[in-house]
Write a protein that holds these residues in place. Structure first.
Motif, PDB file in Angstrom:
ATOM      1  N   ASN A   1       0.605  -1.285   0.168  1.00 30.62           N
ATOM      2  CA  ASN A   1       0.030   0.007  -0.007  1.00 30.62           C
ATOM      3  C   ASN A   1       0.978   1.385   0.109  1.00 30.62           C
ATOM      4  O   ASN A   1       0.653   2.219   0.837  1.00 30.62           O
ATOM      5  CB  ASN A   1      -0.949  -0.021   1.259  1.00 30.62           C
ATOM      6  CG  ASN A   1      -2.155  -0.974   1.052  1.00 30.62           C
ATOM      7  OD1 ASN A   1      -2.218  -1.647  -0.035  1.00 30.62           O
ATOM      8  ND2 ASN A   1      -2.795  -1.412   2.225  1.00 30.62           N
ATOM      9  N   TYR A   2       2.077   1.341  -0.803  1.00 35.10           N
ATOM     10  CA  TYR A   2       2.634   2.370  -0.926  1.00 35.10           C
ATOM     11  C   TYR A   2       2.172   3.131  -2.454  1.00 35.10           C
ATOM     12  O   TYR A   2       2.306   2.421  -3.579  1.00 35.10           O
ATOM     13  CB  TYR A   2       4.054   1.901  -1.081  1.00 35.10           C
ATOM     14  CG  TYR A   2       5.104   2.916  -1.440  1.00 35.10           C
ATOM     15  CD1 TYR A   2       5.656   3.943  -0.463  1.00 35.10           C
ATOM     16  CD2 TYR A   2       5.788   3.121  -2.608  1.00 35.10           C
ATOM     17  CE1 TYR A   2       6.231   4.968  -0.903  1.00 35.10           C
ATOM     18  CE2 TYR A   2       6.663   4.151  -3.087  1.00 35.10           C
ATOM     19  CZ  TYR A   2       6.942   4.786  -2.371  1.00 35.10           C
ATOM     20  OH  TYR A   2       8.090   5.797  -2.709  1.00 35.10           O
ATOM     21  N   VAL A   3       2.016   4.372  -2.453  1.00 35.79           N
ATOM     22  CA  VAL A   3       1.676   4.941  -3.531  1.00 35.79           C
ATOM     23  C   VAL A   3       2.643   6.222  -3.583  1.00 35.79           C
ATOM     24  O   VAL A   3       3.143   6.768  -2.550  1.00 35.79           O
ATOM     25  CB  VAL A   3       0.313   5.689  -3.648  1.00 35.79           C
ATOM     26  CG1 VAL A   3      -0.557   4.270  -3.598  1.00 35.79           C
ATOM     27  CG2 VAL A   3      -0.020   6.534  -2.580  1.00 35.79           C
ATOM     28  N   PHE A   4       3.056   6.708  -4.724  1.00 33.91           N
ATOM     29  CA  PHE A   4       4.039   7.888  -4.765  1.00 33.91           C
ATOM     30  C   PHE A   4       3.810   8.751  -6.013  1.00 33.91           C
ATOM     31  O   PHE A   4       2.952   8.321  -6.913  1.00 33.91           O
ATOM     32  CB  PHE A   4       5.327   7.479  -4.885  1.00 33.91           C
ATOM     33  CG  PHE A   4       5.682   6.405  -6.002  1.00 33.91           C
ATOM     34  CD1 PHE A   4       6.318   7.016  -7.192  1.00 33.91           C
ATOM     35  CD2 PHE A   4       5.246   5.259  -5.908  1.00 33.91           C
ATOM     36  CE1 PHE A   4       6.685   5.971  -8.191  1.00 33.91           C
ATOM     37  CE2 PHE A   4       5.663   4.102  -6.866  1.00 33.91           C
ATOM     38  CZ  PHE A   4       6.536   4.656  -8.070  1.00 33.91           C
ATOM     39  N   THR A   5       4.302   9.840  -6.133  1.00 30.30           N
ATOM     40  CA  THR A   5       3.980  10.762  -7.584  1.00 30.30           C
ATOM     41  C   THR A   5       5.583  10.886  -7.933  1.00 30.30           C
ATOM     42  O   THR A   5       6.721  10.628  -7.578  1.00 30.30           O
ATOM     43  CB  THR A   5       3.725  12.182  -7.015  1.00 30.30           C
ATOM     44  OG1 THR A   5       4.785  12.703  -6.189  1.00 30.30           O
ATOM     45  CG2 THR A   5       2.519  12.189  -6.403  1.00 30.30           C
ATOM     46  N   THR A   6       5.528  10.630  -9.224  1.00 30.79           N
ATOM     47  CA  THR A   6       6.566  11.144 -10.298  1.00 30.79           C
ATOM     48  C   THR A   6       6.155  11.233 -11.528  1.00 30.79           C
ATOM     49  O   THR A   6       5.250  10.815 -11.897  1.00 30.79           O
ATOM     50  CB  THR A   6       7.468   9.670 -10.145  1.00 30.79           C
ATOM     51  OG1 THR A   6       8.789   9.995 -10.587  1.00 30.79           O
ATOM     52  CG2 THR A   6       6.905   8.740 -10.917  1.00 30.79           C
ATOM     53  N   PRO A   7       7.121  11.880 -12.468  1.00 36.51           N
ATOM     54  CA  PRO A   7       6.771  11.936 -14.065  1.00 36.51           C
ATOM     55  C   PRO A   7       6.904  10.561 -14.554  1.00 36.51           C
ATOM     56  O   PRO A   7       7.750   9.792 -14.410  1.00 36.51           O
ATOM     57  CB  PRO A   7       7.772  13.022 -14.561  1.00 36.51           C
ATOM     58  CG  PRO A   7       8.294  13.592 -13.231  1.00 36.51           C
ATOM     59  CD  PRO A   7       8.229  12.639 -11.852  1.00 36.51           C
ATOM     60  N   PRO A   8       6.139  10.315 -15.627  1.00 41.33           N
ATOM     61  CA  PRO A   8       5.969   9.144 -16.304  1.00 41.33           C
ATOM     62  C   PRO A   8       7.535   8.735 -17.024  1.00 41.33           C
ATOM     63  O   PRO A   8       8.003   7.601 -16.835  1.00 41.33           O
ATOM     64  CB  PRO A   8       4.997   8.981 -17.519  1.00 41.33           C
ATOM     65  CG  PRO A   8       4.064  10.206 -16.726  1.00 41.33           C
ATOM     66  CD  PRO A   8       4.866  10.753 -16.020  1.00 41.33           C
ATOM     67  N   ALA A   9       8.104   9.872 -17.283  1.00 42.73           N
ATOM     68  CA  ALA A   9       9.343   9.611 -17.700  1.00 42.73           C
ATOM     69  C   ALA A   9      10.676   9.046 -16.990  1.00 42.73           C
ATOM     70  O   ALA A   9      11.356   8.253 -17.351  1.00 42.73           O
ATOM     71  CB  ALA A   9       9.976  11.087 -18.336  1.00 42.73           C
ATOM     72  N   LEU A  10      10.272   9.339 -15.708  1.00 42.04           N
ATOM     73  CA  LEU A  10      11.319   8.838 -14.515  1.00 42.04           C
ATOM     74  C   LEU A  10      10.932   7.284 -14.422  1.00 42.04           C
ATOM     75  O   LEU A  10      11.988   6.482 -14.432  1.00 42.04           O
ATOM     76  CB  LEU A  10      10.992   9.618 -13.250  1.00 42.04           C
ATOM     77  CG  LEU A  10      11.844  10.774 -13.227  1.00 42.04           C
ATOM     78  CD1 LEU A  10      11.987  11.113 -11.733  1.00 42.04           C
ATOM     79  CD2 LEU A  10      13.555  10.685 -13.543  1.00 42.04           C
ATOM     80  N   VAL A  11       9.696   7.030 -14.518  1.00 36.83           N
ATOM     81  CA  VAL A  11       9.342   5.637 -14.378  1.00 36.83           C
ATOM     82  C   VAL A  11      10.106   4.579 -15.688  1.00 36.83           C
ATOM     83  O   VAL A  11      10.703   3.541 -15.360  1.00 36.83           O
ATOM     84  CB  VAL A  11       7.877   5.191 -14.331  1.00 36.83           C
ATOM     85  CG1 VAL A  11       7.570   3.716 -14.312  1.00 36.83           C
ATOM     86  CG2 VAL A  11       7.424   5.807 -13.381  1.00 36.83           C
ATOM     87  N   SER A  12       9.976   5.121 -16.654  1.00 38.40           N
ATOM     88  CA  SER A  12      10.571   4.536 -18.019  1.00 38.40           C
ATOM     89  C   SER A  12      12.148   4.540 -17.766  1.00 38.40           C
ATOM     90  O   SER A  12      12.691   3.331 -17.953  1.00 38.40           O
ATOM     91  CB  SER A  12      10.208   5.394 -19.223  1.00 38.40           C
ATOM     92  OG  SER A  12      10.879   4.836 -20.281  1.00 38.40           O
ATOM     93  N   LEU A  13      12.651   5.640 -17.337  1.00 32.92           N
ATOM     94  CA  LEU A  13      14.332   5.665 -16.880  1.00 32.92           C
ATOM     95  C   LEU A  13      14.603   4.740 -16.021  1.00 32.92           C
ATOM     96  O   LEU A  13      15.640   3.806 -16.139  1.00 32.92           O
ATOM     97  CB  LEU A  13      15.006   6.877 -16.312  1.00 32.92           C
ATOM     98  CG  LEU A  13      14.858   7.974 -17.394  1.00 32.92           C
ATOM     99  CD1 LEU A  13      14.984   9.398 -16.996  1.00 32.92           C
ATOM    100  CD2 LEU A  13      15.492   7.622 -18.904  1.00 32.92           C
ATOM    101  N   ALA A  14      13.869   4.345 -14.984  1.00 30.58           N
ATOM    102  CA  ALA A  14      14.469   3.231 -13.894  1.00 30.58           C
ATOM    103  C   ALA A  14      13.872   2.070 -14.288  1.00 30.58           C
ATOM    104  O   ALA A  14      14.632   1.170 -13.989  1.00 30.58           O
ATOM    105  CB  ALA A  14      13.137   3.677 -12.678  1.00 30.58           C
ATOM    106  N   GLN A  15      12.712   1.739 -15.283  1.00 32.01           N
ATOM    107  CA  GLN A  15      12.742   0.392 -15.714  1.00 32.01           C
ATOM    108  C   GLN A  15      13.900   0.125 -16.993  1.00 32.01           C
ATOM    109  O   GLN A  15      13.961  -1.428 -17.325  1.00 32.01           O
ATOM    110  CB  GLN A  15      11.275   0.218 -16.345  1.00 32.01           C
ATOM    111  CG  GLN A  15      10.148   0.275 -15.332  1.00 32.01           C
ATOM    112  CD  GLN A  15       8.943   0.460 -15.823  1.00 32.01           C
ATOM    113  OE1 GLN A  15       8.745   1.017 -17.191  1.00 32.01           O
ATOM    114  NE2 GLN A  15       7.638   0.190 -15.045  1.00 32.01           N
ATOM    115  N   ASN A  16      14.500   0.920 -17.286  1.00 25.43           N
ATOM    116  CA  ASN A  16      15.445   0.655 -18.541  1.00 25.43           C
ATOM    117  C   ASN A  16      16.980   0.926 -17.773  1.00 25.43           C
ATOM    118  O   ASN A  16      17.867   0.774 -18.526  1.00 25.43           O
ATOM    119  CB  ASN A  16      15.157   1.398 -19.862  1.00 25.43           C
ATOM    120  CG  ASN A  16      14.078   1.087 -20.450  1.00 25.43           C
ATOM    121  OD1 ASN A  16      13.976  -0.111 -21.135  1.00 25.43           O
ATOM    122  ND2 ASN A  16      12.756   1.998 -20.254  1.00 25.43           N
TER     123      ASN A  16
END
Length: 317
Positions: free
Chosen positions: A79-94
């Motif tokens: 039950n952890y939620v957070f804010t971030t730009p979608p671009a950062l999620v893409s960078l993290a996943q790659n």
């Protein structure tokens, strides 16, 4: 009598325990307490509590930034939620940029819930400066600031639009931008934030200003998302302003169960109008902004969007 009292106490104790067990606790990692995004998280927490009759309680945590929020997603609970730009999620996943050598397979489990106000670029100039477009900033005193998304983005645009070396950068802190503009110390300043931005409201209330629009060509050069600030957002603003933005989204992970993700998403959209009545920045959020989500949306949230009749792309499911 003693037995009766003991029985009643036991029943009450069980009822309290059951109520406590039924209540869902959510941790919301947001931003610095001084930022508008922390205030947004507090407003979302209040909205969820109201919409669920306190069945879901959201506790807001301060954060030092979006990178920290994403990093913690690999180690926090369901039950952890957070804010971030979608671009950062893409960078993290790659495993790129700031996430190079810090990759984690759990980054692939990150899922979106709903969008919140974007970071909109504001190029604010005084009317008496005579600046009507970007080229007019040559030879002018502009406050860019430092160390913020707005400052970095503004510097990028100045270079992209052929103004590098042609602008005098004011040595004034961004926190002093409004008084510096009013007293003529600077001709303009660059800032980013959800609109209406408090410092731009303050500037427009005390002096005549202009907020520069970007052309479609300039927006394409920036490689950012196009955003329109409607006429009337700021005092004296008679026409729409076309600018760029960095989308921001509330995320969780696949560890969150579908029912909880559904409840959070439903609560946000059902309370959004009321939130907008209290804080105008929510008025700019719509389901059209779901198109800014480049990764996957949580199945529980997707269920609610289907019920709303909102179409999602194949890549989001």
């Amino acid at each position: 009598m003693k037995f009766h009292k003991a029985l009643v106490a036991t029943v009450i104790g069980l009822s309290v325990a059951q109520l406590s067990f039924a209540q869902t606790q959510i941790t919301f990692k947001s931003a610095k307490t001084s930022s508008s995004y922390y205030q947004m998280a507090v407003e979302i927490a209040q909205a969820v509590k109201k919409d669920t009759n306190s069945d879901v309680i959201v506790t807001v945590e301060e954060s030092q930034g979006s990178v920290q929020n994403v990093m913690e997603s690999a180690f926090r609970g369901a039950n952890y939620v957070f804010t971030t730009p979608p671009a950062l999620v893409s960078l993290a996943q790659n495993g790129k940029a700031m996430f190079k050598n810090r990759s984690n397979p759990k980054f692939n489990d990150i899922r979106a819930l709903f969008p919140i106000p974007s970071l909109a670029m504001h190029f604010v100039v005084s009317e008496k400066s005579g600046i009507n477009n970007f080229s007019d900033m040559a030879g002018k005193e502009i406050l860019l600031g430092k160390g913020t998304f707005g400052a970095n983005e503004g510097a990028k645009y100045i270079k992209l639009f052929g103004l590098e070396g042609k602008i005098d950068f004011a040595k004034v802190e961004l926190s002093n931008a409004v008084p510096a503009l009013k007293n003529g110390q600077i001709d303009g300043f660059v800032t980013s934030g959800s609109f209406p931005a408090p410092n731009v409201i303050e500037a427009s209330a005390g002096t005549k200003i202009k907020i520069l629009s970007l052309s479609d060509e300039q927006i394409a050069q920036s490689k950012r998302t196009k955003l329109t600030i409607p006429a009337g957002t700021y005092t004296g603003q008679e026409t729409d302003i076309t600018t760029t933005s960095l989308p921001v989204v509330v995320y969780t992970s696949t560890a969150m169960d579908d029912a909880t993700a559904y409840t959070l998403t439903k609560a946000f959209w059902e309370q959004k109008q009321k939130m907008g009545d209290d804080s105008p920045w929510w008025k700019g959020v719509s389901t059209k902004m779901l198109s800014n989500i480049t990764g996957k949306i949580h199945p529980g949230a997707a269920k609610y969007y289907r019920e709303m009749g909102v179409s999602l792309s194949d890549s989001q499911l």
